[in-house]
Every structure is written in C-alpha cells, then in structure tokens.
Design a protein around this motif. Structure first.
Motif, short mmCIF file in Angstrom:
data_model
loop_
_atom_site.label_atom_id
_atom_site.label_comp_id
_atom_site.label_asym_id
_atom_site.label_seq_id
_atom_site.Cartn_x
_atom_site.Cartn_y
_atom_site.Cartn_z
N ALA A 10 0.84 -1.20 0.00
CA ALA A 10 0.00 0.00 0.00
C ALA A 10 0.87 1.25 0.00
O ALA A 10 0.57 2.23 -0.71
N SER A 11 1.96 1.23 0.76
CA SER A 11 2.86 2.38 0.81
C SER A 11 3.52 2.60 -0.55
O SER A 11 3.62 3.74 -1.04
N TYR A 12 3.96 1.52 -1.18
CA TYR A 12 4.60 1.66 -2.49
C TYR A 12 3.60 2.16 -3.53
O TYR A 12 3.93 3.06 -4.34
N VAL A 13 2.40 1.62 -3.52
CA VAL A 13 1.38 2.04 -4.48
C VAL A 13 1.05 3.52 -4.30
O VAL A 13 0.93 4.27 -5.29
N LEU A 14 0.90 3.96 -3.07
CA LEU A 14 0.61 5.38 -2.84
C LEU A 14 1.76 6.26 -3.27
O LEU A 14 1.55 7.38 -3.77
N SER A 15 2.97 5.76 -3.11
CA SER A 15 4.12 6.57 -3.52
C SER A 15 4.14 6.79 -5.03
O SER A 15 4.68 7.79 -5.51
N LEU A 16 3.54 5.86 -5.79
CA LEU A 16 3.50 6.02 -7.24
C LEU A 16 2.69 7.24 -7.66
O LEU A 16 2.91 7.80 -8.74
N SER A 17 1.73 7.62 -6.83
CA SER A 17 0.90 8.78 -7.15
C SER A 17 1.30 10.02 -6.35
O SER A 17 0.54 10.99 -6.27
N GLY A 18 2.50 9.97 -5.76
CA GLY A 18 3.02 11.16 -5.10
C GLY A 18 2.63 11.32 -3.65
O GLY A 18 2.86 12.39 -3.07
N VAL A 19 2.04 10.30 -3.04
CA VAL A 19 1.67 10.38 -1.62
C VAL A 19 2.86 9.96 -0.77
O VAL A 19 3.51 8.94 -1.04
N ASN A 20 3.18 10.75 0.26
CA ASN A 20 4.29 10.43 1.15
C ASN A 20 3.97 9.18 1.96
O ASN A 20 2.87 9.03 2.50
N LEU A 31 -10.80 4.89 -7.12
CA LEU A 31 -12.19 4.46 -7.11
C LEU A 31 -12.75 4.31 -5.70
O LEU A 31 -13.90 4.64 -5.44
N TYR A 32 -11.94 3.80 -4.77
CA TYR A 32 -12.41 3.57 -3.40
C TYR A 32 -11.73 4.47 -2.38
O TYR A 32 -11.81 4.22 -1.19
N GLY A 33 -11.04 5.50 -2.83
CA GLY A 33 -10.40 6.42 -1.91
C GLY A 33 -8.88 6.33 -1.98
O GLY A 33 -8.31 5.26 -2.21
N ARG A 34 -8.21 7.47 -1.73
CA ARG A 34 -6.76 7.55 -1.88
C ARG A 34 -6.03 7.49 -0.55
O ARG A 34 -4.80 7.55 -0.51
N ASP A 35 -6.77 7.41 0.56
CA ASP A 35 -6.11 7.36 1.87
C ASP A 35 -5.52 5.98 2.11
O ASP A 35 -5.90 4.99 1.46
N PHE A 36 -4.61 5.90 3.07
CA PHE A 36 -3.89 4.66 3.33
C PHE A 36 -4.83 3.52 3.73
O PHE A 36 -4.67 2.37 3.29
N ALA A 37 -5.85 3.83 4.55
CA ALA A 37 -6.77 2.80 5.02
C ALA A 37 -7.54 2.19 3.86
O ALA A 37 -7.73 0.97 3.79
N SER A 57 -8.29 -2.35 0.05
CA SER A 57 -8.43 -2.90 -1.30
C SER A 57 -7.43 -4.02 -1.54
O SER A 57 -7.76 -5.06 -2.14
N ILE A 58 -6.18 -3.83 -1.07
CA ILE A 58 -5.15 -4.86 -1.28
C ILE A 58 -5.42 -6.08 -0.41
O ILE A 58 -5.32 -7.22 -0.87
N ALA A 59 -5.78 -5.86 0.83
CA ALA A 59 -5.95 -6.97 1.77
C ALA A 59 -7.20 -7.78 1.47
O ALA A 59 -7.17 -9.02 1.45
N GLU A 60 -8.33 -7.10 1.26
CA GLU A 60 -9.62 -7.78 1.16
C GLU A 60 -10.11 -7.93 -0.27
O GLU A 60 -11.06 -8.68 -0.54
N GLY A 61 -9.48 -7.21 -1.20
CA GLY A 61 -9.92 -7.26 -2.58
C GLY A 61 -11.16 -6.41 -2.81
O GLY A 61 -11.76 -5.88 -1.86
N ARG A 62 -11.53 -6.27 -4.05
CA ARG A 62 -12.73 -5.52 -4.42
C ARG A 62 -13.46 -6.29 -5.52
O ARG A 62 -12.84 -6.99 -6.32
#
Length: 296
Positions: A199-209, A251-257, A262-267
């Motif tokens: 999740a941290s790596y994915v968020l970093s791709l879009s510029g999130v610290n 689609l389901y929000g850009r926050d870490f939670a 999405s990664i843990a439980e799937g969509r």
C-alpha cells in the motif's frame, strides 16, 4: 387466484357491502331521543354548547345511495369480486403493457431523427441531451450520483472526469453489456506487514508520502504480484479494467486505510448490463449526455 381465495374475497365484499347498506338504511329510520328544545341534552363548555339533532339533507342521502350503485357497477365492470374478471375484461397488466407500448412508440419517434448522428454530434443536440439526462437520472443516478460524480462507498466511478478504467471509447460497451471488475484479496499471501508495504509503495506512485522503508519493501512485492494487471509502471491496463495507480483518481479512496483494504480484502465491482432494458439507441443518448458533461 384459487377457488378458495376467490370465494373468500367474494364473501368479504358481500359482507362489507351488506353491513354498510344496512347501517345506511338504519340511520334513516333511527329516532334519537331529544329534549323539547330539539337537543339531546349533551352540553359542553359549561352549557354554552348544546348538541342538536337534525335530519341529514336529502342531497346527502341521495349521494350516499348513489355510491352503492357506483360500487356495484364497478364490481360488475372491473375485477374486484374474487376471481371474476369483470364485464370489460380490464386488467392492470394489460393497461401497463398498452401504456408502455405507447410510451416506447413516442420515444422511438423522437429518437429516430437522431439515429444517423454519432455521439459527438448528439452531445450538441438539445433533444438528445434532454433525453439522455432523463434516462441517466432514471437508471444511473442511484449509483453514480445525479451529477455523475460517482460514489466511492459503492465503487461507482466518476463519469465526468478524464479517467476511464476501460478507456474513453468503451462507454457504450460498459453500459450495454456491463462490467465485472475483480481485485483479488492479497492478505493471505502478503500478511499484514506485506499489505502495508505494498500500500505504501502504491501510494508513492501517485506522489503520496509514505514510510521509505515500507516503500522499499513494497516494491519487490508489487513487482511479484501486481504488475500482471497494473503494469510495471503502475499505469494500469484498460483492457482488464485495472486502474492507473499513478494519478490522483481512486475508485475507493486515496487514503492509506482505503488502499490497504483494497489490497488486503480485494474488491468486486459490478456494473449491470442495460442492453435489455434500454437498448442501443437510448444508451447512445446517455453516452451523449455524459460526453457533454465531461472535460473532453
């Protein structure tokens, strides 16, 4: 309707009509005891108000009697007396089918002149836009919102931005045939720490610290599990409906939670197919209206 229930309904109808008609006749003959001044003797407000007794006016009596005739006539002409279909043979289903057919004929007549136009031309046609907006509100707004801005809690995408999961040219196909988007659950494979790292790596791709150590640990996990759909650069794959992970549209929000969930439980996102309900011409009106709302 079975014979038993038909008979039961008939019994109730006759019973209620009989009791009501008896009370109507009885009220005309009933004599209420009165005082010499024509009142019943009931007083209110310390004797200021007294209850008087007067006969019902003739117009009221005649009008009430006519209602019994109307009621019996209705039961003779229309269904309502058990399984009896009525002398006119009217049914609500037949009426609905006739009205639906007439409405569809009006819609087809209004849309026929627009059949030769492409969606770009339709998006500038007032008749097409009016029809498209009404069709959208009736069929799509429950999930995507009245302004087509989407709903993250449902995973319903924004339809008026410049980001399309299946590409800009896929709108008609998405509406007509529907979509089934599946993001597998990776918690059993990654574990809690692995989910946080990806999740941290994915968020970093879009510029999130995100924590640098989690980002570094998440990159090889992403490359092992996620590139098949989202690509090595994270820009997604419209052919699969895999979203771009490098932009600010989520689609389901850009926050870490939300990303971790999405990664843990799937969509599992489902867009129903509207071909059977609307048909291609009406879907073209919706697509034209959406095209007119969008930035391009």
């Amino acid at each position: 309707m079975s014979g038993f229930w038909s008979g039961w309904v008939m019994f109730l109808v006759v019973l209620n009509l009989g009791i009501t008609f008896f009370l109507f006749l009885w009220s005309q003959r009933l004599q209420i005891p009165t005082q010499p001044d024509g009142t019943t003797g009931h007083v209110w407000a310390h004797g200021v108000l007294r209850e008087s007794v007067r006969k019902l006016p003739l117009w009221w009596v005649l009008f009430s009697a006519s209602m019994f005739v109307v009621g019996i006539g209705y039961l003779a002409l229309y269904p309502g007396f058990g399984g009896y279909r009525g002398a006119l043979g009217w049914t609500s289903i037949d009426q609905w089918q006739r009205d639906t057919a007439a409405n569809n004929a009006k819609i087809e007549a209004s849309l026929q002149p627009l059949g030769s136009m492409d969606i770009g031309q339709l998006s500038k046609n007032r008749t097409a836009l009016t029809s498209g907006e009404r069709l959208y509100l009736d069929n799509c707004a429950a999930c995507h919102g009245t302004a087509a801005g989407g709903n993250q809690s449902l995973g319903a995408p924004n339809l008026v931005d410049d980001d399309w999961l299946y590409g800009h040219d896929s709108l008609m196909t998405s509406i007509l045939d529907g979509r089934n988007g599946v993001m597998p659950a990776w918690a059993p494979t990654l574990g809690r720490d692995g989910v946080n790292e990806v999740a941290s790596y994915v968020l970093s791709l879009s510029g999130v610290n995100a924590p640098a150590d989690w980002v570094a640990a998440g990159k090889p996990r992403y490359e092992m599990l996620c590139v098949a759909c989202h690509g090595a650069d994270g820009r997604g794959n419209p052919a699969l409906g895999a979203p771009n992970l490098t932009d600010s549209v989520w689609l389901y929000g850009r926050d870490f939670a939300s990303v971790s969930a999405s990664i843990a439980e799937g969509r599992s996102g489902v867009m129903p197919a509207w071909r059977g309900r609307l048909g291609e011409e009406q879907v073209r009106m919706i697509a034209a209206w959406l095209h007119a709302q969008g930035p391009t």
